[in-house]
Write a protein that holds these residues in place. Sequence first.
Motif, PDB file in Angstrom:
ATOM      1  N   GLU A  40      69.363  51.566   2.749  1.00 21.22           N
ATOM      2  CA  GLU A  40      69.509  51.805   1.317  1.00 21.22           C
ATOM      3  C   GLU A  40      69.366  53.274   0.940  1.00 21.22           C
ATOM      4  OE1 GLU A  40      70.131  51.067  -2.676  1.00 21.22           O
ATOM      5  OE2 GLU A  40      70.377  49.688  -0.979  1.00 21.22           O
ATOM      6  N   TYR A  41      68.420  53.977   1.568  1.00 22.90           N
ATOM      7  CA  TYR A  41      68.112  55.344   1.156  1.00 22.90           C
ATOM      8  C   TYR A  41      68.440  56.403   2.216  1.00 22.90           C
ATOM      9  CZ  TYR A  41      65.531  53.063  -2.602  1.00 22.90           C
ATOM     10  OH  TYR A  41      65.175  52.306  -3.696  1.00 22.90           O
ATOM     11  N   GLY A  42      68.712  55.961   3.440  1.00 23.06           N
ATOM     12  CA  GLY A  42      69.002  56.923   4.502  1.00 23.06           C
ATOM     13  C   GLY A  42      67.773  57.654   4.998  1.00 23.06           C
ATOM     14  N   VAL A  43      66.586  57.065   4.785  1.00 24.40           N
ATOM     15  CA  VAL A  43      65.332  57.671   5.236  1.00 24.40           C
ATOM     16  C   VAL A  43      64.574  56.678   6.110  1.00 24.40           C
ATOM     17  CG1 VAL A  43      65.184  59.103   3.172  1.00 24.40           C
ATOM     18  CG2 VAL A  43      64.001  56.885   3.222  1.00 24.40           C
ATOM     19  N   THR A  44      63.573  57.187   6.829  1.00 23.55           N
ATOM     20  CA  THR A  44      62.790  56.346   7.726  1.00 23.55           C
ATOM     21  C   THR A  44      61.310  56.437   7.387  1.00 23.55           C
ATOM     22  OG1 THR A  44      64.378  56.703   9.517  1.00 23.55           O
ATOM     23  CG2 THR A  44      62.193  55.895  10.143  1.00 23.55           C
ATOM     24  N   VAL A  45      60.656  55.299   7.249  1.00 25.05           N
ATOM     25  CA  VAL A  45      59.205  55.272   7.080  1.00 25.05           C
ATOM     26  C   VAL A  45      58.600  55.389   8.475  1.00 25.05           C
ATOM     27  CG1 VAL A  45      57.209  53.940   6.303  1.00 25.05           C
ATOM     28  CG2 VAL A  45      59.355  53.844   5.001  1.00 25.05           C
ATOM     29  N   VAL A  46      57.929  56.489   8.752  1.00 29.69           N
ATOM     30  CA  VAL A  46      57.426  56.748  10.102  1.00 29.69           C
ATOM     31  C   VAL A  46      55.960  56.367  10.275  1.00 29.69           C
ATOM     32  CG1 VAL A  46      59.091  58.576  10.569  1.00 29.69           C
ATOM     33  CG2 VAL A  46      56.907  59.157   9.502  1.00 29.69           C
ATOM     34  N   ALA A  47      55.205  56.286   9.164  1.00 29.89           N
ATOM     35  CA  ALA A  47      53.787  55.924   9.269  1.00 29.89           C
ATOM     36  C   ALA A  47      53.321  55.312   7.956  1.00 29.89           C
ATOM     37  CB  ALA A  47      52.933  57.139   9.630  1.00 29.89           C
ATOM     38  N   VAL A  48      52.304  54.458   8.066  1.00 31.07           N
ATOM     39  CA  VAL A  48      51.751  53.769   6.897  1.00 31.07           C
ATOM     40  C   VAL A  48      50.228  53.910   6.921  1.00 31.07           C
ATOM     41  CG1 VAL A  48      51.508  51.564   5.696  1.00 31.07           C
ATOM     42  CG2 VAL A  48      53.654  52.112   6.870  1.00 31.07           C
ATOM     43  N   LYS A  49      49.656  54.157   5.753  1.00 33.70           N
ATOM     44  CA  LYS A  49      48.202  54.275   5.642  1.00 33.70           C
ATOM     45  C   LYS A  49      47.697  53.243   4.644  1.00 33.70           C
ATOM     46  CE  LYS A  49      44.597  57.710   4.588  1.00 33.70           C
ATOM     47  NZ  LYS A  49      43.857  56.908   3.568  1.00 33.70           N
ATOM     48  N   LYS A  50      46.875  52.313   5.128  1.00 31.81           N
ATOM     49  CA  LYS A  50      46.249  51.335   4.261  1.00 31.81           C
ATOM     50  C   LYS A  50      45.070  51.989   3.540  1.00 31.81           C
ATOM     51  CE  LYS A  50      48.850  47.950   5.822  1.00 31.81           C
ATOM     52  NZ  LYS A  50      49.875  47.313   4.960  1.00 31.81           N
ATOM     53  N   PRO A  51      44.700  51.521   2.353  1.00 27.25           N
ATOM     54  CA  PRO A  51      43.560  52.101   1.639  1.00 27.25           C
ATOM     55  C   PRO A  51      42.298  52.110   2.507  1.00 27.25           C
ATOM     56  CG  PRO A  51      44.762  50.613   0.200  1.00 27.25           C
ATOM     57  CD  PRO A  51      45.356  50.444   1.561  1.00 27.25           C
ATOM     58  N   GLY A  52      41.671  53.276   2.622  1.00 34.89           N
ATOM     59  CA  GLY A  52      40.448  53.398   3.390  1.00 34.89           C
ATOM     60  C   GLY A  52      40.642  53.491   4.890  1.00 34.89           C
ATOM     61  N   ALA A  53      41.892  53.481   5.351  1.00 34.42           N
ATOM     62  CA  ALA A  53      42.192  53.540   6.789  1.00 34.42           C
ATOM     63  C   ALA A  53      42.955  54.820   7.112  1.00 34.42           C
ATOM     64  CB  ALA A  53      42.995  52.320   7.211  1.00 34.42           C
ATOM     65  N   LYS A  54      43.319  54.977   8.397  1.00 31.11           N
ATOM     66  CA  LYS A  54      44.094  56.124   8.830  1.00 31.11           C
ATOM     67  C   LYS A  54      45.563  55.745   8.933  1.00 31.11           C
ATOM     68  CE  LYS A  54      40.328  58.145  11.561  1.00 31.11           C
ATOM     69  NZ  LYS A  54      39.913  58.628  12.909  1.00 31.11           N
ATOM     70  N   PHE A  55      46.418  56.765   9.027  1.00 31.18           N
ATOM     71  CA  PHE A  55      47.843  56.516   9.216  1.00 31.18           C
ATOM     72  C   PHE A  55      48.081  55.865  10.583  1.00 31.18           C
ATOM     73  CE2 PHE A  55      48.752  59.617   5.811  1.00 31.18           C
ATOM     74  CZ  PHE A  55      49.743  58.928   5.140  1.00 31.18           C
ATOM     75  N   THR A  56      48.987  54.894  10.608  1.00 34.69           N
ATOM     76  CA  THR A  56      49.416  54.277  11.868  1.00 34.69           C
ATOM     77  C   THR A  56      50.935  54.282  11.893  1.00 34.69           C
ATOM     78  OG1 THR A  56      49.385  52.057  10.873  1.00 34.69           O
ATOM     79  CG2 THR A  56      47.389  52.779  12.027  1.00 34.69           C
ATOM     80  N   TYR A  57      51.496  54.335  13.115  1.00 39.08           N
ATOM     81  CA  TYR A  57      52.953  54.322  13.244  1.00 39.08           C
ATOM     82  C   TYR A  57      53.539  53.044  12.664  1.00 39.08           C
ATOM     83  CZ  TYR A  57      52.593  58.346  16.354  1.00 39.08           C
ATOM     84  OH  TYR A  57      52.341  59.581  16.867  1.00 39.08           O
TER      85      TYR A  57
END
Length: 225
Positions: A179-196
Motif C-alpha cells: 500500500e505505501y511502498g515502505v517496510t516496518v523493520v522493527a516494533v516496540k511494545k509499550p515498556g519494552a525494547k524494539f524487536t525485529y
Amino acid sequence: MADKKNRGDRGDAVAVIGLGRFGGALADELIRRDVEVLGVDSDARNVQEFSARLTHVVCADSTDPEALRQLGLAEFGRVVVGIGTNIESSILTTSILTDLAVPDIWAKAISRQHARILERVGAHHVVQPEADMGERVAHLVTGRMLDYIEVEEDYALVKTKAPGWAAGRTLGGLRIRTEYGVTVVAVKKPGAKFTYATSETVIGSGDTLLVAGDTDGTERFSEET
C-alpha cells in the motif's frame, strides 16, 4: 607519506581539525567512545580548552602543508575537517589531506556549494549539520513522526506510532509494503525494547514502529497514524 606500519599504528585514531562547536562536540563524543583523538586548531584558546580532554591537542595552521606533514596526519586512517565559517581554510585543508593520501576524509560544509567543492577536492564524506538538522526538525514539526533520519537522498528511516487501524492485525495481513511502498523493520511494545518485525508480528494500538522506505512513502504512512 607515512609507511603502512605507521598508518596501521594510528588507523583507529581520528584527527579532528577545527575545535569549534561542531569539531569540539565531535571530539568530545569520540573520547567518550574511547577513540584516540588528535585535536588541531589555529586558535590557542580552543587548544587550551581541550588540552585536558583530548588525547593530544596541537595549535597549528591547517592550511600549511608542512605543518600537517609534521603532525603525521598521513598516518591517520580518518581525519575530520570541522572548520566552520572559514570556507577557504576548509577547502585548502581538505585539499592538503587529499595530497597526503589520507584514506578517509570527513568535512563539514555550511552550504551546498561548499559541499560540492569539498567533494571535488577529495573529501570522501561531507556533512551539513545545520541543514541536516533543519530538515529533520521540519519533518518532525510538520508531521506526526517521533523521529526522522534521511539515510540517503530520497530514503528515510522513520520512528512513528502505529496507526489505530493496524491494531490487532499482523504485518502480513496489513500489506503495508504494497500500500505505501515502505517496510516496518522493527516494533516496540509499550515498556519494552524494539524487536525485529516479521509478517507474523501483531501490531498493538500503543506500539511504536520503525519504518524504512522512500521519503514520500514514509511521510504518507506516518500521516496515517
